[in-house]
Design a protein around this motif. Structure first.
Motif, PDB file in Angstrom:
ATOM      1  N   ASN A 110       0.903  -1.196  -0.016  1.00 27.88           N
ATOM      2  CA  ASN A 110      -0.120  -0.122   0.003  1.00 27.88           C
ATOM      3  C   ASN A 110       0.947   1.083   0.029  1.00 27.88           C
ATOM      4  O   ASN A 110       1.620   1.479   1.032  1.00 27.88           O
ATOM      5  CB  ASN A 110      -0.831  -0.118   1.270  1.00 27.88           C
ATOM      6  N   PRO A 111       0.998   1.872  -0.918  1.00 31.38           N
ATOM      7  CA  PRO A 111       1.823   3.098  -1.102  1.00 31.38           C
ATOM      8  C   PRO A 111       1.461   4.150  -0.044  1.00 31.38           C
ATOM      9  O   PRO A 111       2.275   5.293  -0.047  1.00 31.38           O
ATOM     10  CB  PRO A 111       1.749   3.656  -2.503  1.00 31.38           C
ATOM     11  N   PHE A 112       0.398   4.229   0.517  1.00 28.98           N
ATOM     12  CA  PHE A 112       0.113   5.326   1.614  1.00 28.98           C
ATOM     13  C   PHE A 112       0.542   4.779   2.983  1.00 28.98           C
ATOM     14  O   PHE A 112       0.419   5.624   3.647  1.00 28.98           O
ATOM     15  CB  PHE A 112      -1.447   5.470   1.777  1.00 28.98           C
ATOM     16  N   ILE A 113       1.082   3.662   3.070  1.00 31.27           N
ATOM     17  CA  ILE A 113       1.645   3.137   4.351  1.00 31.27           C
ATOM     18  C   ILE A 113       3.098   3.424   4.103  1.00 31.27           C
ATOM     19  O   ILE A 113       3.914   3.269   3.618  1.00 31.27           O
ATOM     20  CB  ILE A 113       1.389   1.732   4.720  1.00 31.27           C
ATOM     21  N   GLN A 204       4.214   8.671  -5.486  1.00 28.78           N
ATOM     22  CA  GLN A 204       4.170   7.074  -5.007  1.00 28.78           C
ATOM     23  C   GLN A 204       4.560   6.457  -6.334  1.00 28.78           C
ATOM     24  O   GLN A 204       5.112   5.415  -6.118  1.00 28.78           O
ATOM     25  CB  GLN A 204       2.723   6.865  -4.914  1.00 28.78           C
ATOM     26  N   PHE A 205       4.263   6.894  -7.711  1.00 28.18           N
ATOM     27  CA  PHE A 205       4.493   6.010  -8.715  1.00 28.18           C
ATOM     28  C   PHE A 205       6.084   6.051  -8.773  1.00 28.18           C
ATOM     29  O   PHE A 205       6.711   5.000  -9.545  1.00 28.18           O
ATOM     30  CB  PHE A 205       3.865   6.576  -9.817  1.00 28.18           C
ATOM     31  N   GLN A 206       6.613   7.188  -8.661  1.00 27.61           N
ATOM     32  CA  GLN A 206       8.144   7.317  -8.934  1.00 27.61           C
ATOM     33  C   GLN A 206       8.961   6.328  -8.063  1.00 27.61           C
ATOM     34  O   GLN A 206       9.566   5.791  -8.263  1.00 27.61           O
ATOM     35  CB  GLN A 206       8.404   8.887  -8.766  1.00 27.61           C
ATOM     36  N   TYR A 207       8.258   6.660  -6.514  1.00 22.16           N
ATOM     37  CA  TYR A 207       8.959   5.655  -5.543  1.00 22.16           C
ATOM     38  C   TYR A 207       8.653   3.991  -6.112  1.00 22.16           C
ATOM     39  O   TYR A 207       9.544   3.368  -5.882  1.00 22.16           O
ATOM     40  CB  TYR A 207       8.309   5.908  -4.180  1.00 22.16           C
ATOM     41  N   ALA A 208       7.620   3.899  -6.377  1.00 24.53           N
ATOM     42  CA  ALA A 208       7.414   2.437  -6.941  1.00 24.53           C
ATOM     43  C   ALA A 208       8.270   1.960  -8.155  1.00 24.53           C
ATOM     44  O   ALA A 208       8.713   1.090  -7.889  1.00 24.53           O
ATOM     45  CB  ALA A 208       5.838   2.110  -7.337  1.00 24.53           C
ATOM     46  N   GLN A 210      11.101   3.282  -8.632  1.00 26.79           N
ATOM     47  CA  GLN A 210      12.411   2.938  -8.327  1.00 26.79           C
ATOM     48  C   GLN A 210      12.746   1.847  -7.340  1.00 26.79           C
ATOM     49  O   GLN A 210      13.881   1.340  -7.329  1.00 26.79           O
ATOM     50  CB  GLN A 210      12.871   4.163  -7.549  1.00 26.79           C
ATOM     51  N   HIS A 211      11.676   1.436  -6.714  1.00 25.21           N
ATOM     52  CA  HIS A 211      11.841   0.109  -5.919  1.00 25.21           C
ATOM     53  C   HIS A 211      11.204  -1.056  -6.609  1.00 25.21           C
ATOM     54  O   HIS A 211      11.040  -2.095  -6.043  1.00 25.21           O
ATOM     55  CB  HIS A 211      11.395   0.425  -4.541  1.00 25.21           C
ATOM     56  N   GLY A 212      10.844  -0.991  -7.723  1.00 27.28           N
ATOM     57  CA  GLY A 212      10.559  -2.219  -8.562  1.00 27.28           C
ATOM     58  C   GLY A 212       8.974  -2.757  -8.144  1.00 27.28           C
ATOM     59  O   GLY A 212       8.744  -3.909  -8.048  1.00 27.28           O
ATOM     60  N   GLU A 213       8.180  -1.698  -7.700  1.00 25.93           N
ATOM     61  CA  GLU A 213       6.798  -2.204  -7.014  1.00 25.93           C
ATOM     62  C   GLU A 213       5.685  -1.593  -7.856  1.00 25.93           C
ATOM     63  O   GLU A 213       4.820  -1.392  -7.390  1.00 25.93           O
ATOM     64  CB  GLU A 213       6.852  -1.253  -5.860  1.00 25.93           C
ATOM     65  N   PHE A 235      -0.547  16.492 -13.618  1.00 24.31           N
ATOM     66  CA  PHE A 235       0.079  15.560 -14.488  1.00 24.31           C
ATOM     67  C   PHE A 235       0.584  16.118 -15.994  1.00 24.31           C
ATOM     68  O   PHE A 235       1.058  15.502 -16.566  1.00 24.31           O
ATOM     69  CB  PHE A 235      -1.046  14.558 -14.990  1.00 24.31           C
ATOM     70  N   SER A 236       0.015  17.347 -16.340  1.00 30.62           N
ATOM     71  CA  SER A 236       0.935  18.001 -17.427  1.00 30.62           C
ATOM     72  C   SER A 236       2.272  17.964 -17.457  1.00 30.62           C
ATOM     73  O   SER A 236       2.921  17.777 -16.405  1.00 30.62           O
ATOM     74  CB  SER A 236       0.337  19.749 -17.644  1.00 30.62           C
ATOM     75  N   GLY A 237       2.668  18.046 -18.577  1.00 31.14           N
ATOM     76  CA  GLY A 237       4.209  18.249 -18.817  1.00 31.14           C
ATOM     77  C   GLY A 237       4.723  16.756 -18.837  1.00 31.14           C
ATOM     78  O   GLY A 237       4.322  15.916 -19.201  1.00 31.14           O
ATOM     79  N   ASN A 238       6.076  16.671 -18.524  1.00 36.84           N
ATOM     80  CA  ASN A 238       6.944  15.715 -18.949  1.00 36.84           C
ATOM     81  C   ASN A 238       6.875  14.533 -18.179  1.00 36.84           C
ATOM     82  O   ASN A 238       7.737  13.969 -17.827  1.00 36.84           O
ATOM     83  CB  ASN A 238       8.465  16.157 -19.176  1.00 36.84           C
ATOM     84  N   LYS A 239       5.669  13.928 -17.948  1.00 41.64           N
ATOM     85  CA  LYS A 239       5.499  12.838 -16.928  1.00 41.64           C
ATOM     86  C   LYS A 239       4.803  11.740 -17.578  1.00 41.64           C
ATOM     87  O   LYS A 239       3.955  11.228 -17.131  1.00 41.64           O
ATOM     88  CB  LYS A 239       4.958  13.159 -15.733  1.00 41.64           C
ATOM     89  N   PRO A 240       5.200  11.357 -19.039  1.00 45.19           N
ATOM     90  CA  PRO A 240       4.483  10.183 -19.758  1.00 45.19           C
ATOM     91  C   PRO A 240       4.531   8.880 -18.639  1.00 45.19           C
ATOM     92  O   PRO A 240       3.273   8.231 -18.925  1.00 45.19           O
ATOM     93  CB  PRO A 240       5.578  10.059 -20.806  1.00 45.19           C
ATOM     94  N   GLY A 241       5.192   8.419 -17.955  1.00 49.31           N
ATOM     95  CA  GLY A 241       5.158   7.310 -17.049  1.00 49.31           C
ATOM     96  C   GLY A 241       3.820   7.468 -16.252  1.00 49.31           C
ATOM     97  O   GLY A 241       3.180   6.510 -16.104  1.00 49.31           O
ATOM     98  N   THR A 242       3.974   8.566 -15.451  1.00 47.67           N
ATOM     99  CA  THR A 242       2.899   8.672 -14.495  1.00 47.67           C
ATOM    100  C   THR A 242       1.452   8.601 -15.461  1.00 47.67           C
ATOM    101  O   THR A 242       0.468   7.738 -14.868  1.00 47.67           O
ATOM    102  CB  THR A 242       2.796   9.979 -13.934  1.00 47.67           C
TER     103      THR A 242
END
Ligand code: ADP
Ligand code: MG
Length: 462
Positions: A110-113, A204-208, A210-213, A235-242
């Motif tokens: 759970n990314p909120f934990i 959270q997505f960035q963290y996930a 980077q940690h293979g999650e 979400f605008s801008g250069n964040k295609p992954g998100t």
């Protein structure tokens, strides 16, 4: 047997049709079109696939799209198995194993934990004080408010999915989005409601990643029944992954009839650098705007906030603040908080003088000289007339009334005499002006619309 097969194949065709909505043409043709149904037995859907590599590709990126659609059509416990040519042995879909447990929160991160802090209960991340009860209704928010209530009565099943709320900063987007969430929890305690800001989602997505999650991340979001994403313009801008991962989550949830609520500081058409596929989806449901509150709503908000702050504010102060604070609810609140602080600090009553002296620091109090010319211009603009028409001798009601209103306002707000007003109002004599003023006074006591119009023009003049 034959007819059973036909039925499964029909279902499979539906499946493909749905998959197509969520993939590019290229991916669909390359990866999904070649799949064929071999059988469906004991909840296992056997698919013929061209090769092992094909399975690998499918599994890696698209199983998350396929499985929920299959489950939707073939039954909640359906799983997918592949039949590969030559060897003709079947292999169980590797990642569908993950899906078997997809309703089991314990195995999904759970990314909120925050690591080290155990929290078993699903936390909606909502703040309880944002409710519909304390969201003052006005023309500026009526649509958003009533659509929001419909959504909370029937989450996921109205046509307001996604519900896209937009409006300038400080007009109540976060408040209303959270109020919907809180109301849903009240009405449907079993639903998992989640509030997240777009920035937090991104972090959270960035963290996930980077940690293979990433797969935990996606699966966590797929558990949600109502997803509220605040400030989606981030979400605008250069964040295609998100954007891409959000796109997938959006699709999954939407397809399964889960409710999405999005807010943004601008309408979908004005969102820059956001994937066209996402923009299209934002427009699927309802886009509704929160507008700046009008004078009456500002006063109602101030009265309510005064009660919340436990301060006594007289109506003249309320009117003064409503008149002088720009059309932004956050600033209205700020003005009241400042009033409260000063009055308790100096042990003074909240008077209009105190308000005036405090608000001088907060807002620029308008204090302009009102001239006959500005009144005529304002009235012409308000009623969408050109000046010549306003000053003409036309007897049409849609011109007569604005002309009389203009004369009345000149009498009320300038020091000009009746004759002077008459002269610049299209060569009318003083009796005509006097008649006009009396007519408007009468009208205002019987016709609410006219009264409201005049008040609006007066506010603009001030
Ligand atoms: P936004 O997210 O659009 O920037 P917020 O939801 O944070 O705006 O609103 C700013 C403040 O104004 C909040 O404290 C909120 O409670 C209050 N507010 C906004 N609209 C209303 C309303 N109609 N009634 C009562 N309070 C409101
Ligand atoms: Mg906000």
């Amino acid at each position: 047997m034959d007819s059973a097969l036909t039925q499964h194949q029909t279902l499979w065709q539906t499946c493909l049709f749905q998959v197509k909505q969520y993939t590019s043409e290229e991916v669909f043709t390359r990866l999904f079109k070649p799949l064929e149904v071999h059988s469906f037995d004991r909840n296992i859907l056997k698919l013929r696939v061209p090769s092992k590599q094909h399975v690998a590709q499918l599994e890696q990126d698209y199983i998350k799209i396929l499985i929920p659609i299959v489950r939707n059509l073939f039954g909640a416990s359906a799983s997918v198995t592949y039949l590969i040519p030559q060897t003709a042995t079947s292999t169980t879909a590797a990642s569908s194993r993950g899906y078997e447990t997809s309703t089991d929160t314990r195995v999904i991160k759970n990314p909120f934990i925050i690591p080290g802090i155990k929290r078993v209960k699903f936390d909606s991340q909502l703040l309880g004080h944002y409710t519909f009860e304390n969201f003052v209704e006005g023309d500026c928010n009526r649509l958003v408010r009533s659509a929001g209530i419909s959504v909370s009565v029937n989450p996921g099943t109205t046509s307001f999915n996604p519900m896209f709320v937009y409006g300038n900063s400080g007009l109540g987007k976060t408040h209303v989005a959270q109020a919907i969430g809180n109301d849903i929890i009240q009405r449907h305690p079993n639903l998992k409601v989640l509030y997240v800001s777009a920035n937090r989602f991104q972090a959270q997505f960035q963290y996930a990643s980077q940690h293979g999650e990433i797969s935990d991340f996606i699966q966590f979001y797929q558990l949600v029944d109502v997803l509220i994403v605040d400030d989606i313009q981030e979400f605008s801008g250069n964040k295609p992954g998100t954007q891409n991962v959000f796109f997938n989550i959006f699709n999954q949830l939407h397809m399964l009839g889960k409710q999405l609520i999005l807010t943004s500081d601008r309408p979908p058409v004005e969102l820059k650098d956001i994937d066209e596929r996402l923009l299209t989806r934002f427009k699927w449901g309802l886009s509704a705007q929160l507008e700046a509150p009008d004078y009456e709503t500002k006063k109602a908000i101030l009265r309510q906030k005064a009660i919340n702050l436990d301060i006594k504010v007289n109506e003249d102060v309320i009117e003064f603040v409503a008149n002088n604070v720009k059309a932004n609810v956050r600033e209205l609140e700020g003005a009241l908080t400042a009033l409260k602080a000063h009055s308790s600090l100096m042990q003074k009553e909240i008077t209009i003088d105190l308000a005036r002296s405090i608000m001088r620091d907060i807002v620029t109090i308008k204090n302009v000289d009102i001239t006959i010319e500005t009144i005529l211009e304002e009235v012409a603009q308000y009623y969408k007339l050109d000046m010549a028409a306003l000053l003409s001798n036309s007897r049409k009601r849609e011109i007569v009334v604005p002309r009389q209103v203009a004369m009345y306002l000149c009498k009320m707000h300038t020091k000009a005499s009746l004759a002077e007003i008459g002269k610049v109002s299209g060569k009318k004599n003083h009796a005509t002006v006097l008649y006009a003023c009396n007519t408007v006074v009468d009208l205002m006591s019987t016709d609410k619309i006219i009264k409201h119009q005049i008040e609006e023009i007066e506010r603009k003049l001030k």
